[in-house]
Design an enzyme around this catalytic site. Structure first.
Site, PDB file in Angstrom:
ATOM      1  N   ARG A 114       6.724 -19.815 -10.251  1.00 32.44           N
ATOM      2  CA  ARG A 114       6.962 -18.702 -10.741  1.00 32.44           C
ATOM      3  C   ARG A 114       5.950 -17.326 -11.073  1.00 32.44           C
ATOM      4  NH1 ARG A 114      10.296 -21.493 -14.937  1.00 32.44           N
ATOM      5  NH2 ARG A 114      12.407 -21.601 -13.622  1.00 32.44           N
TER       6      ARG A 114
ATOM      7  N   LYS B  32       3.449  -6.867  -0.141  1.00 32.22           N
ATOM      8  CA  LYS B  32       4.394  -6.837  -0.216  1.00 32.22           C
ATOM      9  C   LYS B  32       4.283  -8.221   0.705  1.00 32.22           C
ATOM     10  CE  LYS B  32       6.854  -2.790   1.574  1.00 32.22           C
ATOM     11  NZ  LYS B  32       7.397  -1.908   2.661  1.00 32.22           N
TER      12      LYS B  32
ATOM     13  N   GLU C  52      -2.005   0.658  13.664  1.00 34.87           N
ATOM     14  CA  GLU C  52      -1.489   0.617  11.812  1.00 34.87           C
ATOM     15  C   GLU C  52      -2.742   1.223  11.218  1.00 34.87           C
ATOM     16  OE1 GLU C  52       0.550  -0.309  10.678  1.00 34.87           O
ATOM     17  OE2 GLU C  52       1.538  -2.559  11.306  1.00 34.87           O
TER      18      GLU C  52
ATOM     19  N   LYS D 227      -3.641   4.093   1.742  1.00 33.47           N
ATOM     20  CA  LYS D 227      -2.370   2.939   1.375  1.00 33.47           C
ATOM     21  C   LYS D 227      -2.357   2.888  -0.297  1.00 33.47           C
ATOM     22  CE  LYS D 227       0.144  -0.602   2.430  1.00 33.47           C
ATOM     23  NZ  LYS D 227       0.283  -1.759   2.810  1.00 33.47           N
TER      24      LYS D 227
ATOM     25  N   GLU E 167       9.152   0.727  -2.872  1.00 36.25           N
ATOM     26  CA  GLU E 167       9.564   0.846  -1.993  1.00 36.25           C
ATOM     27  C   GLU E 167      11.137   1.586  -2.087  1.00 36.25           C
ATOM     28  OE1 GLU E 167       8.653  -0.065   1.971  1.00 36.25           O
ATOM     29  OE2 GLU E 167      10.166   0.650   2.939  1.00 36.25           O
TER      30      GLU E 167
ATOM     31  N   ARG F 255       6.695   5.260  -0.596  1.00 38.35           N
ATOM     32  CA  ARG F 255       6.292   4.168   0.481  1.00 38.35           C
ATOM     33  C   ARG F 255       7.128   3.370   1.966  1.00 38.35           C
ATOM     34  NH1 ARG F 255       3.426  -1.741  -1.558  1.00 38.35           N
ATOM     35  NH2 ARG F 255       2.804  -2.606  -0.101  1.00 38.35           N
TER      36      ARG F 255
ATOM     37  N   ASN G 144       5.944   2.716   7.363  1.00 38.03           N
ATOM     38  CA  ASN G 144       6.805   2.109   8.227  1.00 38.03           C
ATOM     39  C   ASN G 144       7.373   2.724   9.170  1.00 38.03           C
ATOM     40  OD1 ASN G 144       7.608  -0.461   7.156  1.00 38.03           O
ATOM     41  ND2 ASN G 144       8.642   0.133   5.725  1.00 38.03           N
TER      42      ASN G 144
ATOM     43  N   HIS H 202       7.683   0.939  12.711  1.00 37.62           N
ATOM     44  CA  HIS H 202       8.163  -0.090  12.502  1.00 37.62           C
ATOM     45  C   HIS H 202       9.502  -0.160  12.950  1.00 37.62           C
ATOM     46  CE1 HIS H 202       4.254  -0.013  10.497  1.00 37.62           C
ATOM     47  NE2 HIS H 202       4.579  -1.339  10.574  1.00 37.62           N
TER      48      HIS H 202
ATOM     49  N   HIS I 253      10.062  -3.647  14.947  1.00 31.20           N
ATOM     50  CA  HIS I 253      10.611  -4.354  14.325  1.00 31.20           C
ATOM     51  C   HIS I 253      12.016  -5.031  15.509  1.00 31.20           C
ATOM     52  CE1 HIS I 253       9.085  -3.752  10.309  1.00 31.20           C
ATOM     53  NE2 HIS I 253       7.851  -4.959  10.798  1.00 31.20           N
TER      54      HIS I 253
ATOM     55  N   HIS J  98       1.802  -7.935  16.661  1.00 30.85           N
ATOM     56  CA  HIS J  98       2.607  -6.646  15.641  1.00 30.85           C
ATOM     57  C   HIS J  98       2.319  -5.163  15.615  1.00 30.85           C
ATOM     58  CE1 HIS J  98       4.731  -5.024  11.954  1.00 30.85           C
ATOM     59  NE2 HIS J  98       2.880  -4.357  11.597  1.00 30.85           N
TER      60      HIS J  98
HETATM   61  P1  NAD Z   1      -2.093 -12.281  12.720  1.00 35.86           P
HETATM   62  O1  NAD Z   1      -2.337 -12.997  11.877  1.00 35.86           O
HETATM   63  O2  NAD Z   1      -1.531 -13.242  13.230  1.00 35.86           O
HETATM   64  O3  NAD Z   1      -3.589 -12.341  13.059  1.00 35.86           O
HETATM   65  C1  NAD Z   1      -4.083 -12.549  14.359  1.00 35.86           C
HETATM   66  C2  NAD Z   1      -4.535 -13.195  14.951  1.00 35.86           C
HETATM   67  O4  NAD Z   1      -6.361 -13.035  14.830  1.00 35.86           O
HETATM   68  C3  NAD Z   1      -4.290 -14.972  14.914  1.00 35.86           C
HETATM   69  O5  NAD Z   1      -4.140 -15.499  16.116  1.00 35.86           O
HETATM   70  C4  NAD Z   1      -5.413 -14.950  14.123  1.00 35.86           C
HETATM   71  O6  NAD Z   1      -5.634 -15.978  13.812  1.00 35.86           O
HETATM   72  C5  NAD Z   1      -7.130 -14.355  14.280  1.00 35.86           C
HETATM   73  N1  NAD Z   1      -7.606 -13.973  13.790  1.00 35.86           N
HETATM   74  C6  NAD Z   1      -7.968 -13.483  12.489  1.00 35.86           C
HETATM   75  N2  NAD Z   1      -9.088 -13.200  11.720  1.00 35.86           N
HETATM   76  C7  NAD Z   1      -9.968 -14.124  12.727  1.00 35.86           C
HETATM   77  C8  NAD Z   1     -10.905 -13.541  12.995  1.00 35.86           C
HETATM   78  N3  NAD Z   1     -12.292 -13.251  12.660  1.00 35.86           N
HETATM   79  N4  NAD Z   1     -11.512 -14.266  14.352  1.00 35.86           N
HETATM   80  C9  NAD Z   1     -11.235 -14.319  15.184  1.00 35.86           C
HETATM   81  N5  NAD Z   1      -9.803 -14.193  15.326  1.00 35.86           N
HETATM   82  C10 NAD Z   1      -9.167 -13.856  13.795  1.00 35.86           C
HETATM   83  O7  NAD Z   1      -1.915 -11.147  12.520  1.00 35.86           O
HETATM   84  P2  NAD Z   1      -2.080  -9.424  12.409  1.00 35.86           P
HETATM   85  O8  NAD Z   1      -2.475  -8.470  13.659  1.00 35.86           O
HETATM   86  O9  NAD Z   1      -3.471  -9.955  11.671  1.00 35.86           O
HETATM   87  O10 NAD Z   1      -0.587  -9.635  11.241  1.00 35.86           O
HETATM   88  C11 NAD Z   1       0.388  -8.936  11.267  1.00 35.86           C
HETATM   89  C12 NAD Z   1       1.361  -9.543  10.443  1.00 35.86           C
HETATM   90  O11 NAD Z   1       1.454  -8.649   8.964  1.00 35.86           O
HETATM   91  C13 NAD Z   1       2.343  -9.441  11.103  1.00 35.86           C
HETATM   92  O12 NAD Z   1       3.085 -10.787  10.656  1.00 35.86           O
HETATM   93  C14 NAD Z   1       2.770  -8.575   9.801  1.00 35.86           C
HETATM   94  O13 NAD Z   1       4.865  -8.498   9.602  1.00 35.86           O
HETATM   95  C15 NAD Z   1       2.369  -8.081   8.807  1.00 35.86           C
HETATM   96  N6  NAD Z   1       2.239  -7.239   7.630  1.00 35.86           N
HETATM   97  C16 NAD Z   1       2.316  -7.280   7.136  1.00 35.86           C
HETATM   98  C17 NAD Z   1       2.981  -5.983   6.390  1.00 35.86           C
HETATM   99  C18 NAD Z   1       2.365  -6.079   4.553  1.00 35.86           C
HETATM  100  O14 NAD Z   1       2.286  -4.926   3.823  1.00 35.86           O
HETATM  101  N7  NAD Z   1       2.631  -7.271   4.187  1.00 35.86           N
HETATM  102  C19 NAD Z   1       1.667  -4.452   7.125  1.00 35.86           C
HETATM  103  C20 NAD Z   1       1.491  -4.719   8.216  1.00 35.86           C
HETATM  104  C21 NAD Z   1       1.956  -5.992   8.750  1.00 35.86           C
HETATM  105  N1  GLY Z   2       2.707  -1.557   6.332  1.00 34.12           N
HETATM  106  C1  GLY Z   2       3.993  -0.901   5.200  1.00 34.12           C
HETATM  107  C2  GLY Z   2       3.614  -1.300   3.735  1.00 34.12           C
HETATM  108  O1  GLY Z   2       3.089  -1.579   3.203  1.00 34.12           O
HETATM  109  O2  GLY Z   2       4.674  -0.648   2.901  1.00 34.12           O
END
Ligand code: NAD
Ligand code: GLY
Length: 362
Positions: A121, A143, A185, A227, A237, A241, A245, A248, A252, A265
């Site tokens: 939890r 998030k 982003e 942010k 949100e 907030r 998006n 997005h 999405h 993404h």
């Molecule tokens: P990812 O986590 O898939 O990383 C992208 C690629 O880079 C992967 O292949 C990873 O293994 C590689 N990688 C990571 N760090 C590296 C490094 N230092 N050197 C070499 N390779 C490296 O993608 P991302 O773009 O980081 O994140 C996208 C995800 O984040 C999506 O799932 C999206 O929905 C989510 N997201 C979440 C929020 C939130 O607020 N929580 C906001 C935006 C995006």
């Molecule tokens: N990436 C959108 C949020 O964090 O709200």
């Protein structure tokens, strides 16, 4: 140089540390709560690059530092992969004080955060984002979650980390395509909140793409400041907030429609911002000069600006169907983040025939 950005959320407040060499610096983790064990969650690409460095640093704080390595890719942001984190926690007798460290991009960060929110939890966790996208967005704000085959990020929780560590050195191994995805982003913060930052992006986009350390440091810092400002006012949100998006809703739909992992993404968000800008224009909220300006910057960042075809027979219909599963949809009505003035965004619905025309024209 190290910068600290604070995120003010009462008893859930924390700092975002930004700088080079932070992973090997014991001081980075000095403020964390006491615990005897840590679990580093990473993936098969990032773990060989940085896990040992982090584990060595953490070994001076924790009696045991375990590592679990996930498969790499958005298509693995699933219940099945999440379960392997729970397996590792239970197999290693991790307790309520065990600290989880998310070492990787947004996929690892979102899944680790969700695991931390639900294991016993709730256990503490630290975000160590290693992609540009994760440093400027996903690691900040709490998030967490996973995808469902019917919708992106549909299962998850708001759960804040204790600390975010953006070690700029990790960006040196990031492929160019991933840098561009992160720029999407960063770009979004301009039109929604800070036009001066949009100006800055226009003059630094090439420096950022070529890995200029100073430019990257400022982009990460300013993005985190914006942010933190937004999340500090609206953690869950309820309203404001949602502006984060921008791009997005269309983005999405692109990710789900093409199949997770086909477009990154950030690529989907980049193209989604172009589509949202066109919708803003169609609704009379911005002028065509703004749409052209934003499109030029997104293209200069190395991102796609033309919407992919998701269905040969009824492309707009497919977009609409996918966008209806968006978390912002209310009573089946799709809600968009649109730009309605310099540095100002709004959340609103739109006539479906207008949205159809915009999709057809993008
Ligand atoms: P990812 O986590 O898939 O990383 C992208 C690629 O880079 C992967 O292949 C990873 O293994 C590689 N990688 C990571 N760090 C590296 C490094 N230092 N050197 C070499 N390779 C490296 O993608 P991302 O773009 O980081 O994140 C996208 C995800 O984040 C999506 O799932 C999206 O929905 C989510 N997201 C979440 C929020 C939130 O607020 N929580 C906001 C935006 C995006
Ligand atoms: N990436 C959108 C949020 O964090 O709200």
């Amino acid at each position: 140089m190290r910068h600290t950005v604070s995120i003010a959320l009462e008893d859930r407040s924390y700092s975002i540390e930004i700088g080079a060499g932070l992973l090997s610096d014991h001081a980075t983790f000095a403020g964390l709560s006491e615990s005897s064990s840590a679990l580093v969650v990473s993936n098969e690409t990032v773990a060989p690059l940085y896990a040992q460095r982090l584990q060595q640093t953490l070994a001076s704080r924790y009696k045991t530092v375990h590592l679990v390595t996930l498969p790499d890719g958005e298509q693995f942001k699933t219940w099945q992969t999440l379960n392997t984190i729970f397996d590792a926690l239970l197999q290693n007798n991790c307790d309520r004080k065990t600290v989880l460290f998310a070492l990787g991009g947004g996929v690892v960060g979102d899944m680790t955060g969700f695991a931390a929110a639900s294991y016993m939890r709730g256990v503490p966790f630290v975000q160590i984002p290693t992609t540009l996208l994760a440093q400027v967005d996903s690691s900040v704000g709490g998030k967490t979650g996973i995808n469902h085959p019917l919708g992106k990020n549909m299962v998850g929780a708001f759960y804040q980390p204790q600390l975010v560590v953006c070690d700029l050195d990790t960006l040196k191994t990031l492929p160019e395509r991933e840098i561009s995805a992160g720029l999407a982003e960063i770009i979004k913060y301009g039109p929604i909140a800070d036009m001066a930052f949009l100006d800055w992006m226009e003059s630094h986009v090439h420096a950022l793409r070529s890995g200029d350390a100073q430019a990257l440091a400022y982009a990460v810092q300013r993005s985190c400041e914006i942010k933190a400002w937004v999340v500090g006012q609206d953690e869950r949100e309820a309203g404001l907030r949602a502006i984060l998006n921008f791009g997005h809703t269309f983005g999405h739909a692109i990710e789900a429609g093409l199949g997770y992992g086909k477009w990154l993404h950030g690529e989907a968000v980049g193209c989604g911002m172009v589509m949202a800008a066109h919708l803003s224009l169609a609704l009379g909220l911005v002028d065509s000069a703004f749409v052209e300006r934003l499109t030029r910057l997104i293209s200069a960042a190395g991102l796609p600006i033309q919407a992919p075809v998701l269905d040969e027979k009824d492309n707009a219909g497919k977009y609409l169907e996918l966008m209806q599963v968006d978390k912002k949809a209310e009573a089946g009505e799709i809600r968009f983040i649109l730009i309605d003035g310099p540095g100002k965004a709004c959340v609103r619905g739109a006539e479906l025939n207008v949205v159809r025309q915009v999709i057809a024209s993008c």
